[in-house]
Design an enzyme around this catalytic site. Sequence first.
Site, PDB file in Angstrom:
ATOM      1  N   LYS A  83     -21.646   0.570  11.969  1.00  0.00           N
ATOM      2  CA  LYS A  83     -20.539   1.693  11.661  1.00  0.00           C
ATOM      3  C   LYS A  83     -20.414   2.311  10.425  1.00  0.00           C
ATOM      4  O   LYS A  83     -20.299   3.731  10.300  1.00  0.00           O
ATOM      5  CB  LYS A  83     -19.193   1.074  12.210  1.00  0.00           C
ATOM      6  CG  LYS A  83     -18.991   0.558  13.471  1.00  0.00           C
ATOM      7  CD  LYS A  83     -17.620  -0.153  13.595  1.00  0.00           C
ATOM      8  CE  LYS A  83     -17.497  -0.567  15.096  1.00  0.00           C
ATOM      9  NZ  LYS A  83     -16.511  -1.271  15.588  1.00  0.00           N
ATOM     10  N   SER A 100     -12.347  -1.622  19.444  1.00  0.00           N
ATOM     11  CA  SER A 100     -12.028  -1.257  18.064  1.00  0.00           C
ATOM     12  C   SER A 100     -11.773   0.049  17.830  1.00  0.00           C
ATOM     13  O   SER A 100     -11.724   0.686  16.745  1.00  0.00           O
ATOM     14  CB  SER A 100     -13.689  -1.338  17.491  1.00  0.00           C
ATOM     15  OG  SER A 100     -14.545  -0.541  18.428  1.00  0.00           O
TER      16      SER A 100
END
Length: 783
Positions: free
Chosen positions: A733, A690
């Site tokens: 996140k 990511s």
Amino acid sequence: MDDLRHPSRNITSDNIPNIIPILPIVDTNLFPKMVLPLVLIQHEAVELIDEAMAGNRMLGLLLSKRSDLDSRHTADDLHRIGTVAIILKMSKMDDDKAQLLIQGLDRFRVKRFLLDKKYMQAEIDVMENKNADRNKENRALMANIVEQYEKIVELSPGLPSEMGHMIKSLQEPNVLADMVASTINAPVKEKQKVIELLDVNKRLKKVTRLVNDQLEILEMGSRIQSQVREDMDKRQREYYLRQQLKAIKEELGETEDESVEIKDYRAKIEEKGLPEEAQKEAERELQRLSRMHPSSSEYIVASTYLDWLTSLPWNESSEDKLDIKEARRILNNDHYGLEKPKKRILEYLAVRKLKNDSKGPILCFSGPPGTGKTSLGRSIAKALGRQFVRIALGGVRDEAEIRGHRRTYVGALPGRIIQCLRKAGTKNPVFMLDEIDKVDSSYHGDPSSALLEVLDPEQNFSFSDHYLDVPFDLSDVMFLTTANVLHTIPAPLRDRMEVLELNGYTEEEKLKIATRYLIPRQREANGLTSTHIKITSGAVKKIISGYTRESGLRNLERHIGSVCRGIASKVAEGESKNIVVGQKDLHEYLGPASNMPDQTLRIENPGVVVGLAWTPYGGEILFIEAVAMKGGKGLALTGQLGDIMKESASTSLSFIRANAKKLNVDDSFFSNHDLHIHVPEGSIPKDGPSAGVAMLTCLTSLMTGRRVKKRLAMTGEITLRGEVLPVGGIKEKVIAAHRAGIKTIILPLWNQKDMEDVPDYIKNSIEFHFTDRMENVLALALD
């Protein structure tokens, strides 16, 4: 005895020649006046006997220091003192074997050995006894020896009773000592010492010690034998008496009376209403128990098994509370947020209300530590009106912990599943398997494989514990599991569970939870009341942002507890009774803040990007830095990066080089510079795809000299063609970015659907951009 001694009646010491043949003997002794049978198997010994029989029939016997029979003995192998013997009888079986009956005459000492013949000869001196008179001491020693010897005869089945009478008739001290020494069971070396003693007084004392040792050994053996015989006789007697009693009652037509314990077990079995298989096993074990003696070890094993069998909740179950409104109120009072788990529990209650025979779900609460997974299980049990039991699976490596041990093992017990059901007292409790992701396998078996049956509604209606060895119905149990991560749970086990993710709390949620739950709980734990302390909302926010950075609530509660303990110290000293804790007061109780106030302000130069990462403990922001140096096409990566993260860096560099003109990057840059990418907090390992978008943006910013916009973060996986692929952990996140003061976030287009889980107030405070191309990311991110 007179007939045997006849050949030696007239032989005295003067008749014994100075030179006689020597016969070595092994593991036996011959004393003067005593008779000894011998078997000779060596050719040299048989030749020696032939010559002796042709002459005066006398020979000398010396004990060998070696114990082997077949080898030839030399002069060095023999003792120097022995016994002169006369052959009474001799018969030959064949050329190499002969049988002898010999009688001892006198002790002799070897002066020198003569080796001129095939057999050994020696020049000898006949030895006379010393102190052989019947003085008082010798008579006392003789009387003691006779008394002790009579006891030995009584305890030794190999000695005839006549030996005692014969010993009494001996009047000569030397003859008595030799006779007793020759007949008791003493070591050959000790008997040789008796032969070598010429002083009769010392000889009597030596024999006295040997007799005492032999008597002590015999008495000890007799006591052991008597004790063993008594134990066996007692058991046999009890067995015969019980069998006779049973036969008498059968003849009279009377049924055998059962013990109180057997009656109690029978009543429990009848009252319990066991399933068919369990009923058969219980009756069979009870029948075995009735035939055992209570002192038997098997009796304890059987009675313990019946205790377990009759104490389990085979048919006992609690009635579910199916009031949906009341259940919603309980869940909302106990927990703030956690909307998905609450919704799923209320759906289960609704289905249960409409269909009573529905099978219980297997729910898995997955999330970072401190998010309320275990306490949510207690609230579910409270809302359902069921018992709550919990077992911790962290570090469990033995399959027997789940399935139990077989009864063949000493100290066997059922597994934890059955033990907790017995503790709950009902067959439908809320059963929490905590930390299921921490289960490990070992040579004792794999506990996760045993859990496959437990957590499968299609199989657990007949769960078989190794100890019980009968099926137990677990289909009414509501199983809950907790885990921090899912990838460590074996796929077949994970497939049996419905996963509900408990994501980290936002700052607003933490503030409300702290005000509603944590502060009152810590006040009470530290002996304070609401009049003693008040913590302002600003102070709580300061603790959340400046002292804790976590997805859960444990550190937050720990810091609130520290503040309460500081206030308790002041109240106890009488300083004040009404203290208000604001932001400025926290330094006094907690020290300086540990978190940097606004880390996103660190982006001042090209080549620095804020990425977003997911960890088992929640979301985190991740700084990625790059720098260029003069060199030749080298790429260095530091910060404990994993293989996948390193591949993302290589992919980013390859994309930039392939699209250098489009991105306005000078072609000569790659041939004249070395690149170094670093991810701070190098002591923490990092991995995952990511960070690809952030790495590509970081390198492009460095090579073009364009700075990344402030308060901007991004996440996503990239391909060599510049596509942006979706990643996981979006809610965690985004919460981490909001906590760090991020105002703009770039996300993959395919992750737009995950925004449903993000709270509305965070959506309203952050600007989101969704894209599937890197060109769009660079256009949004770079000034």
